[in-house]
Design an enzyme around this catalytic site. Structure first.
Site, PDB file in Angstrom:
ATOM      1  N   LYS A 188       0.838  -1.211   0.000  1.00 16.59           N
ATOM      2  CA  LYS A 188       0.000   0.000   0.000  1.00 16.59           C
ATOM      3  C   LYS A 188       0.872   1.259   0.000  1.00 16.59           C
ATOM      4  O   LYS A 188       0.595   2.214  -0.706  1.00 16.59           O
ATOM      5  CB  LYS A 188      -0.935  -0.013   1.224  1.00 16.59           C
ATOM      6  CG  LYS A 188      -2.094   0.946   1.095  1.00 16.59           C
ATOM      7  CD  LYS A 188      -2.966   0.976   2.330  1.00 16.59           C
ATOM      8  CE  LYS A 188      -3.799  -0.259   2.497  1.00 16.59           C
ATOM      9  NZ  LYS A 188      -4.758  -0.149   3.618  1.00 16.59           N
ATOM     10  N   LYS A 208       3.249  -3.719  10.810  1.00 17.31           N
ATOM     11  CA  LYS A 208       1.952  -3.785  11.483  1.00 17.31           C
ATOM     12  C   LYS A 208       2.188  -4.275  12.896  1.00 17.31           C
ATOM     13  O   LYS A 208       3.164  -4.967  13.177  1.00 17.31           O
ATOM     14  CB  LYS A 208       1.021  -4.760  10.754  1.00 17.31           C
ATOM     15  CG  LYS A 208      -0.448  -4.534  11.025  1.00 17.31           C
ATOM     16  CD  LYS A 208      -1.008  -3.420  10.179  1.00 17.31           C
ATOM     17  CE  LYS A 208      -2.438  -3.103  10.520  1.00 17.31           C
ATOM     18  NZ  LYS A 208      -3.018  -2.107   9.601  1.00 17.31           N
ATOM     19  N   THR A 264      -8.907   8.675   4.443  1.00 17.77           N
ATOM     20  CA  THR A 264      -9.160   7.406   3.741  1.00 17.77           C
ATOM     21  C   THR A 264     -10.281   7.593   2.727  1.00 17.77           C
ATOM     22  O   THR A 264     -10.159   7.230   1.550  1.00 17.77           O
ATOM     23  CB  THR A 264      -9.522   6.306   4.757  1.00 17.77           C
ATOM     24  OG1 THR A 264      -8.435   6.188   5.672  1.00 17.77           O
ATOM     25  CG2 THR A 264      -9.782   4.981   4.093  1.00 17.77           C
ATOM     26  N   ASN A 280     -16.746   4.952  10.199  1.00 12.50           N
ATOM     27  CA  ASN A 280     -15.839   6.070   9.966  1.00 12.50           C
ATOM     28  C   ASN A 280     -15.610   6.322   8.471  1.00 12.50           C
ATOM     29  O   ASN A 280     -15.921   7.395   7.935  1.00 12.50           O
ATOM     30  CB  ASN A 280     -14.536   5.689  10.696  1.00 12.50           C
ATOM     31  CG  ASN A 280     -13.580   6.820  10.777  1.00 12.50           C
ATOM     32  OD1 ASN A 280     -13.810   7.883  10.206  1.00 12.50           O
ATOM     33  ND2 ASN A 280     -12.491   6.608  11.471  1.00 12.50           N
ATOM     34  N   SER A 290      -1.075   9.951   6.740  1.00 11.88           N
ATOM     35  CA  SER A 290      -0.198   9.579   7.864  1.00 11.88           C
ATOM     36  C   SER A 290       1.250   9.913   7.526  1.00 11.88           C
ATOM     37  O   SER A 290       2.004  10.397   8.370  1.00 11.88           O
ATOM     38  CB  SER A 290      -0.289   8.078   8.148  1.00 11.88           C
ATOM     39  OG  SER A 290      -1.285   7.821   9.087  1.00 11.88           O
TER      40      SER A 290
HETATM   41  P1  NAD Z   1     -15.725   1.439  11.653  1.00  7.99           P
HETATM   42  O1  NAD Z   1     -15.718   0.448  12.741  1.00  7.99           O
HETATM   43  O2  NAD Z   1     -15.820   2.897  11.969  1.00  7.99           O
HETATM   44  O3  NAD Z   1     -16.924   1.125  10.625  1.00  7.99           O
HETATM   45  C1  NAD Z   1     -17.260  -0.156  10.186  1.00  7.99           C
HETATM   46  C2  NAD Z   1     -18.743  -0.143   9.876  1.00  7.99           C
HETATM   47  O4  NAD Z   1     -19.072  -1.391   9.270  1.00  7.99           O
HETATM   48  C3  NAD Z   1     -19.632   0.003  11.107  1.00  7.99           C
HETATM   49  O5  NAD Z   1     -20.682   0.920  10.814  1.00  7.99           O
HETATM   50  C4  NAD Z   1     -20.218  -1.400  11.287  1.00  7.99           C
HETATM   51  O6  NAD Z   1     -21.502  -1.389  11.876  1.00  7.99           O
HETATM   52  C5  NAD Z   1     -20.295  -1.843   9.842  1.00  7.99           C
HETATM   53  N1  NAD Z   1     -20.433  -3.293   9.663  1.00  7.99           N
HETATM   54  C6  NAD Z   1     -19.867  -4.285  10.379  1.00  7.99           C
HETATM   55  N2  NAD Z   1     -20.315  -5.472   9.912  1.00  7.99           N
HETATM   56  C7  NAD Z   1     -21.136  -5.206   8.885  1.00  7.99           C
HETATM   57  C8  NAD Z   1     -21.889  -6.015   7.985  1.00  7.99           C
HETATM   58  N3  NAD Z   1     -21.882  -7.341   8.068  1.00  7.99           N
HETATM   59  N4  NAD Z   1     -22.641  -5.399   7.038  1.00  7.99           N
HETATM   60  C9  NAD Z   1     -22.670  -4.059   6.933  1.00  7.99           C
HETATM   61  N5  NAD Z   1     -21.972  -3.252   7.758  1.00  7.99           N
HETATM   62  C10 NAD Z   1     -21.215  -3.814   8.706  1.00  7.99           C
HETATM   63  O7  NAD Z   1     -14.410   1.132  10.786  1.00  7.99           O
HETATM   64  P2  NAD Z   1     -13.705   2.057   9.689  1.00  7.99           P
HETATM   65  O8  NAD Z   1     -12.549   2.742  10.300  1.00  7.99           O
HETATM   66  O9  NAD Z   1     -14.719   2.830   8.943  1.00  7.99           O
HETATM   67  O10 NAD Z   1     -13.085   0.930   8.739  1.00  7.99           O
HETATM   68  C11 NAD Z   1     -13.902   0.242   7.814  1.00  7.99           C
HETATM   69  C12 NAD Z   1     -13.031  -0.545   6.849  1.00  7.99           C
HETATM   70  O11 NAD Z   1     -12.149   0.354   6.192  1.00  7.99           O
HETATM   71  C13 NAD Z   1     -12.130  -1.597   7.506  1.00  7.99           C
HETATM   72  O12 NAD Z   1     -11.974  -2.671   6.610  1.00  7.99           O
HETATM   73  C14 NAD Z   1     -10.819  -0.890   7.655  1.00  7.99           C
HETATM   74  O13 NAD Z   1      -9.732  -1.802   7.715  1.00  7.99           O
HETATM   75  C15 NAD Z   1     -10.810  -0.075   6.379  1.00  7.99           C
HETATM   76  N6  NAD Z   1      -9.898   1.059   6.458  1.00  7.99           N
HETATM   77  C16 NAD Z   1     -10.174   2.100   7.275  1.00  7.99           C
HETATM   78  C17 NAD Z   1      -9.271   3.152   7.357  1.00  7.99           C
HETATM   79  C18 NAD Z   1      -9.560   4.350   8.226  1.00  7.99           C
HETATM   80  O14 NAD Z   1      -8.758   5.313   8.166  1.00  7.99           O
HETATM   81  N7  NAD Z   1     -10.661   4.379   8.967  1.00  7.99           N
HETATM   82  C19 NAD Z   1      -8.072   3.126   6.613  1.00  7.99           C
HETATM   83  C20 NAD Z   1      -7.837   2.042   5.757  1.00  7.99           C
HETATM   84  C21 NAD Z   1      -8.768   1.010   5.695  1.00  7.99           C
END
Ligand code: NAD
Length: 404
Positions: A81, A93, A177, A206, A336
């Site tokens: 990445k 990690k 992101t 998020n 970052s």
């Molecule tokens: P988060 O916990 O804020 O949000 C995840 C959301 O997914 C929540 O609303 C949860 O209720 C929902 N969810 C869980 N299971 C579900 C399902 N079966 N069906 C539908 N919705 C479901 O997490 P985030 O930070 O938003 O991260 C989400 C994804 O993005 C992850 O895979 C994370 O690795 C990836 N990601 C996030 C970031 C970041 O900066 N936040 C950076 C890179 C990758």
């Protein structure tokens, strides 16, 4: 998918030497420690997979299922990445096998400080730079920074990113992101004909919620959204601001009501009629059992690993463009990296400067990968093209260092 399974898929597509395969196939360092908080003991890891392109970079995950294999896989993905947007960073990690919801705030602080006491000698602004990941927060980054600075005896804000602004965090990091993903999406749409503006967002957390707000502000219409408790749809467009308010009250999007709003199951959401599908929740959401029913023309993977390998083939054969995770969600690590640069120079940038730099990084990466994809007459799908592009960058640095 573990990195080993992934390598089994991608390596046969590339003509690599045995030494190159060896460099890609194992991490440079795996550190393990047993951390104590009172009577409780926790396994913890820090993996530095590749530092060919620069200090390793990658978040620290707190989750009961964290294990060495998972942390190593995630460190491998971070190596790729960081190379996609051409950051001068390698991949790492960390993780602790813990359910943070079972700890008090003071236990959480003690555990976070114990992590730095265990691994403090292996991290540093010129060695390895952690950040938040699942269930780790800016507050945890601030505790870790404080412990690290005690350890080395001077200020060192560049040791960790995702910090609160008051202790050297960067503007825009909170939306980076999703914003990076939106820039990639816009660049992709400009290459395709007839992609409409109807978006479905799986995972209104998020990343998903921020993407929804940014997309609506750009004239897109969010016709479906889900969270872990359910999904809603509205053909004329959901009120995203109202959905965000609902989430702020800890309610599910499925509790939203209004004219034309329908409640759906989570699986029905993925099959909803739309132009763009944004998986922003979990791994393996799109599989061989539902990929054939996806109606979107573009999939923007804000989540890590939301599409499995069999689903990828189905989507590619159906002409769906999948913008893969290591490109689509690289905006987070890119800002970052900007945070780390600002910490090292002491020159802190305004949001407009950061957004312009982020846009340039994301658009350049997309256009270089699109160029390769088109030049090869779309022989490999866009995901494999992206992975091969990034692997070549990691190997080019490894070659120059005489590692292969
Ligand atoms: P988060 O916990 O804020 O949000 C995840 C959301 O997914 C929540 O609303 C949860 O209720 C929902 N969810 C869980 N299971 C579900 C399902 N079966 N069906 C539908 N919705 C479901 O997490 P985030 O930070 O938003 O991260 C989400 C994804 O993005 C992850 O895979 C994370 O690795 C990836 N990601 C996030 C970031 C970041 O900066 N936040 C950076 C890179 C990758």
């Amino acid at each position: 998918m573990s990195y080993k399974q992934f390598l089994d898929k991608v390596l046969p597509l590339m003509s690599l030497s045995e030494k190159e395969v060896a460099v890609l196939s194992s991490p440079e360092h795996v550190h393990h420690a047993k951390l104590s908080v009172g009577d409780k003991k926790f396994d913890a890891w820090r993996v530095q997979y590749s530092r060919a392109r620069g200090p390793s970079k990658g978040g620290i995950r707190y989750h009961p299922e964290v294990n060495e294999e998972e942390v190593t896989s995630l460190a491998f993905w971070m190596s790729l990445k960081c190379a996609v947007t051409d950051l001068p960073l390698g991949g790492g990690k960390g993780g602790i096998s813990v359910n943070p919801k079972e700890l008090s705030v003071s236990e959480l602080e003690e555990l976070s400080r114990a992590y730095i006491r265990a691994f403090g000698d292996f991290i540093g602004p010129n060695k390895d730079i952690p950040a938040p990941d699942v269930y780790t927060t800016p507050q945890i980054m601030a505790w870790m920074l404080d412990e690290y600075e005690k350890h080395v005896g001077h200020h060192a804000p560049g040791v960790i990113t995702g910090k609160p602004l008051e202790v050297g965090g960067s503007k825009v990091r909170g939306i980076a992101t999703a914003l990076g993903g939106v820039y990639v999406l816009e660049a992709a749409i400009s290459k395709l004909s007839n992609v409409g503006k109807r978006v479905v967002i799986q995972g209104f957390g998020n990343a998903g919620m921020t993407a929804a707000k940014l997309l609506v502000a750009r004239g897109f219409v969010v016709v479906g959204a889900s969270d872990s408790r359910g999904a809603v749809a509205c053909a004329s467009g959901l009120d995203v601001e109202a959905l965000c308010l609902l989430k702020g009250e800890k309610k599910s999007v499925s509790e939203f009501s209004g004219e034309g709003v329908k409640v759906l199951s989570n699986s029905e959401l993925l099959e909803l009629d739309c132009d763009i599908l944004v998986p922003a929740a979990l791994e393996d959401s799109i599989t061989e059992s539902n990929a054939g029913a996806v109606k979107a023309k573009v999939v923007l993977e804000l989540a890590n690993g939301p599409t499995n390998a069999a689903a990828d083939d189905i989507l590619h054969n159906a002409g769906v463009l999948v913008l893969p995770d290591i490109l689509a969600n690289a905006g987070g690590v890119t800002v970052s990296c900007f945070e780390w640069v600002q910490n090292r120079s002491g020159d802190y940038w305004e949001s407009d400067v950061i957004e312009a730099k982020l846009r340039k990084k994301m658009e350049t990466a997309f256009s270089e990968i699109w160029g390769l994809y088109s030049a090869a007459d779309k022989k490999h799908d866009f995901r494999m093209t992206t992975y091969m592009y990034s692997i070549k960058k990691v190997l080019a640095a490894s070659h120059l260092r005489g590692k292969c």
